[in-house]
Design an enzyme around this catalytic site. Sequence first.
Site, PDB file in Angstrom:
ATOM      1  N   TYR A   1       0.824  -1.205   0.000  1.00  7.97           N
ATOM      2  CA  TYR A   1       0.000   0.000   0.000  1.00  7.97           C
ATOM      3  C   TYR A   1       0.863   1.262   0.000  1.00  7.97           C
ATOM      4  O   TYR A   1       1.806   1.400   0.781  1.00  7.97           O
ATOM      5  CB  TYR A   1      -0.920   0.028   1.230  1.00  7.97           C
TER       6      TYR A   1
ATOM      7  N   ARG B   1     -13.652  24.407  50.404  1.00  8.98           N
ATOM      8  CA  ARG B   1     -13.865  23.180  51.164  1.00  8.98           C
ATOM      9  C   ARG B   1     -13.696  21.923  50.309  1.00  8.98           C
ATOM     10  O   ARG B   1     -13.194  20.900  50.783  1.00  8.98           O
ATOM     11  CB  ARG B   1     -15.262  23.198  51.792  1.00  8.98           C
TER      12      ARG B   1
ATOM     13  N   ASN C   1     -13.818   5.150   2.896  1.00  7.63           N
ATOM     14  CA  ASN C   1     -12.640   4.410   3.355  1.00  7.63           C
ATOM     15  C   ASN C   1     -12.435   4.706   4.835  1.00  7.63           C
ATOM     16  O   ASN C   1     -12.227   3.800   5.646  1.00  7.63           O
ATOM     17  CB  ASN C   1     -11.419   4.823   2.531  1.00  7.63           C
TER      18      ASN C   1
END
Length: 500
Positions: A59, A283, A414
């Site tokens: 690829y 606190r 894709n």
Amino acid sequence: MLRDEQASPVLSLPARLTPADLERAAGPIDVRITPGARARVAEGHAFLTARLRSGAVVYGASTGFGPLVGYGGRTEAADQCDNVLAHLTCGQGDDLPPPVVRAMLLVRLAALARGHSAVTPGVLDSLAAVLRTDFAPAVPRLGSVGASGDLIPLAHAVQSLRGRGRAYCGTTQLPAASALARARLQPLALDGRDALALVNGTSLTTAAAALALARLRRAHATALRLTALLADLLGCAPGFASPALLDAYGHPDAVRAGATLRDLLRGTEPTGQRPLQEPYSIRCAPQLLGAVGAGLRHAGETIGDDLAGISDNPLFFPETGETAHGGNFFGQPVAFAADLLTLVAVQTANLAERQLDLLVDPQRNGGLPPMLAPDPGRQHAVQGVQLAATAMTAQMRRTATPASVQSLPTNGHNQDIVPFGTQAALNALDQAALLRLVQGSLALALRQAAHVTARRPTAPACAALLSRLTDALPPVDPDRPLDADVRRAAELLDGMPEEA
């Protein structure tokens, strides 16, 4: 310009990069490739070359890109490199800051140096040479969806390294070819799958997230310091940080936050005139900042894993003969971590903004004048600073929507699911920058509170912090523009150790 390498930090690759390494890459950094890494890279490149000569389909080296993988690529390797870059050089928007781009280059270099991307060995030397200078490619912010890598930002960066487009030398923007010449760098030469390997990773996502993490770790320490100074100036009892109380709460990071607050407040002398129970912005600070610490710890583990990994496709394993096509460029882990960083930043800003509100309100600040003005009505002191801090906090809250679940199919389906990690990481970086200014606003107000009250911090650590603030910031008396003072306070806080 090329700097004296003797004065630059030295980094050997491959290594497990840290956010601190990426921050150092804002300036020249002497990156060295170990002989073992260099050998693995050469072996990987030779393996790919042999595969292609055998007719194997790989690829991006012998095919088209993305959904066009079923079509053949260009026959000449250099032409194929041009092809991948040309269609991806289409980003938009403002340029990313050069330090972010340089951090991105370092992340990409570290991944390639692990030897499974089959790049030409000279690519590593070229990237290392760039990082030894103050050169930075001009990279537009918009274009990446954080899948198949940060394709478009990295394509702009690679084009700049080739002398195309624009670049920076320091803060000066120039045509890329001129910037390379000024930095005494040669244009990047590409062959084989070099171009695809350079763009096919989530290096911008990882770099931006790591930089945001570094800044938010400092902001966490700052929040603990400013909370302690606020409590000491108002004369609060330190019981909200009781070790027995926080042990019973059951969250280790809250226990750690409480221990830090007790250290900072050691020696404090309460006035005895405060309410039995303080507002939550005091606190519940150990619980809130403990949760912030836990979020930073989790995000740090994920980003650290990414910095140690390889984001690319395909990967090559000469030792087993495998060419593995897959999805290691999918930036989902860091996308989740970056969105968590945004939540951490916004809630820390909420705390600072509420603490600032408490400080300027005469109904809750122990009788200090409204807006901490020495002569209320004739003077307004930090009234405008509070307005700006509220506006910045509102901006942070408006842009806190998670990016990592906004998947939008693209690329001919894709990329049918994407993580948008780039947007998540850059947003976290933006949030860290705004939080820094909100905390600078609170620090300026604390300095002003000391000017309009006879009480001084009684805890040595708080007294030392106030002393640094008073040395850097004159009192607001009379009124004056305070934009620069807020930035100066933020810079002072930046220079303090990460651990409170």
